[in-house]
Design an enzyme around this catalytic site. Structure first.
Site, PDB file in Angstrom:
ATOM      1  N   SER A  58      43.282  39.064  76.972  1.00 50.31           N
ATOM      2  CA  SER A  58      44.335  38.286  76.305  1.00 50.31           C
ATOM      3  C   SER A  58      45.298  39.206  75.567  1.00 50.31           C
ATOM      4  O   SER A  58      46.520  39.020  75.619  1.00 50.31           O
ATOM      5  CB  SER A  58      43.725  37.318  75.288  1.00 50.31           C
ATOM      6  OG  SER A  58      42.980  36.345  75.943  1.00 50.31           O
TER       7      SER A  58
ATOM      8  N   ASP B 227      35.655  30.790  77.155  1.00 49.39           N
ATOM      9  CA  ASP B 227      35.394  31.596  78.351  1.00 49.39           C
ATOM     10  C   ASP B 227      33.933  32.030  78.463  1.00 49.39           C
ATOM     11  O   ASP B 227      33.553  32.697  79.427  1.00 49.39           O
ATOM     12  CB  ASP B 227      36.307  32.833  78.365  1.00 49.39           C
ATOM     13  CG  ASP B 227      37.758  32.432  78.622  1.00 49.39           C
ATOM     14  OD1 ASP B 227      37.994  31.343  79.184  1.00 49.39           O
ATOM     15  OD2 ASP B 227      38.656  33.200  78.242  1.00 49.39           O
TER      16      ASP B 227
HETATM   17  C1  S3P Z   1      43.566  32.545  77.162  1.00 50.04           C
HETATM   18  C2  S3P Z   1      43.297  31.285  76.700  1.00 50.04           C
HETATM   19  C3  S3P Z   1      42.249  30.424  77.271  1.00 50.04           C
HETATM   20  C4  S3P Z   1      41.246  31.231  78.088  1.00 50.04           C
HETATM   21  C5  S3P Z   1      41.919  32.198  79.011  1.00 50.04           C
HETATM   22  C6  S3P Z   1      42.778  33.179  78.230  1.00 50.04           C
HETATM   23  C7  S3P Z   1      44.675  33.305  76.549  1.00 50.04           C
HETATM   24  O1  S3P Z   1      42.856  29.456  78.116  1.00 50.04           O
HETATM   25  O2  S3P Z   1      40.421  30.358  78.835  1.00 50.04           O
HETATM   26  O3  S3P Z   1      40.953  32.924  79.748  1.00 50.04           O
HETATM   27  O4  S3P Z   1      44.759  34.528  76.749  1.00 50.04           O
HETATM   28  O5  S3P Z   1      45.476  32.678  75.855  1.00 50.04           O
HETATM   29  P1  S3P Z   1      43.464  28.073  77.534  1.00 50.04           P
HETATM   30  O6  S3P Z   1      44.560  28.406  76.651  1.00 50.04           O
HETATM   31  O7  S3P Z   1      43.899  27.314  78.753  1.00 50.04           O
HETATM   32  O8  S3P Z   1      42.305  27.410  76.845  1.00 50.04           O
END
Ligand code: S3P
Length: 444
Positions: A26, A323
């Site tokens: 992220s 996750d």
């Molecule tokens: C993420 C947010 C999450 C996560 C994804 C990465 C991010 O998704 O599941 O692997 O980097 O902002 P969502 O925002 O759809 O919950």
């Protein structure tokens, strides 16, 4: 060359190790996107070098951003806000990454030409209406109209307006999408967000992008507005707790074992896994806590235990562990009692329908579950020990399914044939190398 499948047929032996995992996904993707909007050069160390991050790099290169990669560093030559330079009929490929697909769009909202966004099979079935809707309200158009998934084309506008946006899924991608749109929108964007990971907020603070946050009960009211110019942004990316999670669980489930995971991102909005596992009886400690550009990081110490117990998991922890649920389900499978996880419909909207597939995998290894579209009950068995053959195929190449099954094989036994093992390269390319080097694992 991609590997069709690999075989894992031996449990790991007891271990005492200290390891690092790859950089946080992220943070890596957000840093690249924001560095492209800076006027000047920014440098990151330990940036994750996975396929998802590579998709972000390739999209930005196609938008005229120079990016240099060396063994240790990544250097981005930012062209300033709305400084992208590209020709008509541009196609950007987000590959497997929801984060890249959903977060690149708000940077294109002033585009005078249509830009098409495509993705792989898994990404093309995922919901994009969740970000099309707020961007539409800001004044952006998408084609074909009313389409909810990729491929879609975006057409920007000179006439953009700020919105009040209610984010009630606990999705950091949706929240970030609107926050990034404020870089190109006059006035003040107001976001009423259910809690989710806060990396974008921390980056806005550090870049001097106007941001105010008020916390009222479970909601963050975030106000952002357009900055003048963004200055250089250097970063050292800490390890990804979502990758560390697989080794935490391997340790908990392997008798007489001890592991130190060094230099892991400890942003409080990502610590759901540690809170959940501690409630289930796990022995986990954090040491050497430090801060770097707003982000907390430190070392996690884990010791195996035979006293795991079931959990009735609070939904308020869902977003901070979103996750990690697949690997948490494996702990629930080996715990005493019936675990219950609820309000998790978002889990079926990831790279694969994880609630559904996670439940199927548990059933396959002899664990009873009761699953709905939004919840799962897992009937744990502390004596769970596997000795049959298992085959993992047709899982939309979801990297977290692949890693969950590899850990199940190494911790619980059995002979596993896992197809598409290269799927892990989207998020954690060092996974198998770490297993071979530090835990003596042999993949055939
Ligand atoms: C993420 C947010 C999450 C996560 C994804 C990465 C991010 O998704 O599941 O692997 O980097 O902002 P969502 O925002 O759809 O919950």
């Amino acid at each position: 060359m991609s590997t069709k499948f690999f075989l894992v047929s031996n449990k790991v032996k007891k271990f005492k190790k200290s390891i690092e995992v790859d950089g946080d996904k992220s943070i890596s993707i957000r840093w690249l996107l924001l560095a492209s909007q800076i006027t000047g050069i920014s440098k990151a160390q330990n940036l994750l070098r996975s396929e998802d991050v590579h998709s972000a790099i390739e999209c930005l290169r196609k938008l005229g951003i120079k990016i240099k990669l060396s063994k240790k560093d990544c250097v981005v030559y930012g062209r300033g806000i709305n400084g992208f330079k590209y020709k008509k009929n541009l196609i950007l490929n987000a590959g497997n990454s929801g984060t890249v697909g959903r977060l690149i769009l708000p940077l294109l909202i002033r585009s005078p030409y249509k830009i098409k966004i495509i993705g792989d099979k898994s990404l093309s079935r995922r919901d994009f209406s969740r970000i099309i809707e707020p961007l539409n309200k800001i004044g952006v158009q998408f084609f074909p109209k009313r389409k909810k998934n990729l491929p879609i084309s975006i057409l920007g506008s000179k006439y953009l307006r700020p919105i009040d946006y209610h984010e009630n899924r606990g999705s950091a991608q949706c929240k970030t999408c609107v926050m990034l749109a404020s870089l190109n929108t006059p006035g003040q964007m107001r976001i009423y967000a259910k809690k989710s990971r806060t990396h974008t907020e921390l980056m806005f603070y550090n870049l001097g992008i106007p941001i105010e946050i008020k916390k009222i009960n479970e909601i963050d009211i975030i106000k952002t507005s357009r900055p003048n110019i963004l200055k250089r942004y250097n970063l050292n990316v800490p390890g990804d707790i979502s990758s560390a999670a697989f080794f935490i669980v391997l340790t908990l489930l392997t008798k007489n074992s001890h592991l130190i995971l060094r230099n892991i991102n400890l942003n409080p909005s990502r610590l759901g896994i540690l809170k959940i596992l501690k409630k289930m009886g796990a022995n986990i400690k954090i040491i050497n806590k430090q801060f770097s550009i707003g982000e907390k990081f430190g070392d996690i110490i884990v010791k195996s235990t035979s006293k795991l117990k079931a959990i009735n998991c609070l939904s308020s922890l869902n977003s901070s562990a979103i996750d990690e649920f697949l690997i948490i389900f494996l702990i629930a499978a080996k715990s005493k009692g019936v675990s219950y996880f609820k309000n998790l419909s978002e889990l079926n909207k990831k790279e694969s329908p994880r609630l559904k597939l996670g439940s199927k995998i548990l059933n396959m290894i002899g664990i009873k579950t009761k699953v709905t579209d939004h919840s799962i009950k897992i009937y744990g068995n502390p004596n769970l020990n596997l000795n049959k053959k298992y085959e993992i195929k047709n899982y939309l190449k979801d990297h977290r399914i692949m890693a969950m099954c590899t850990i199940a094989a190494l911790a619980l036994g059995g002979k596993w044939k896992i197809y598409d093992p290269d799927s892990i390269n989207t998020s954690f390319p060092s996974f198998t190398r770490i297993l071979k080097k530090n835990f003596g694992v042999k993949f055939k």
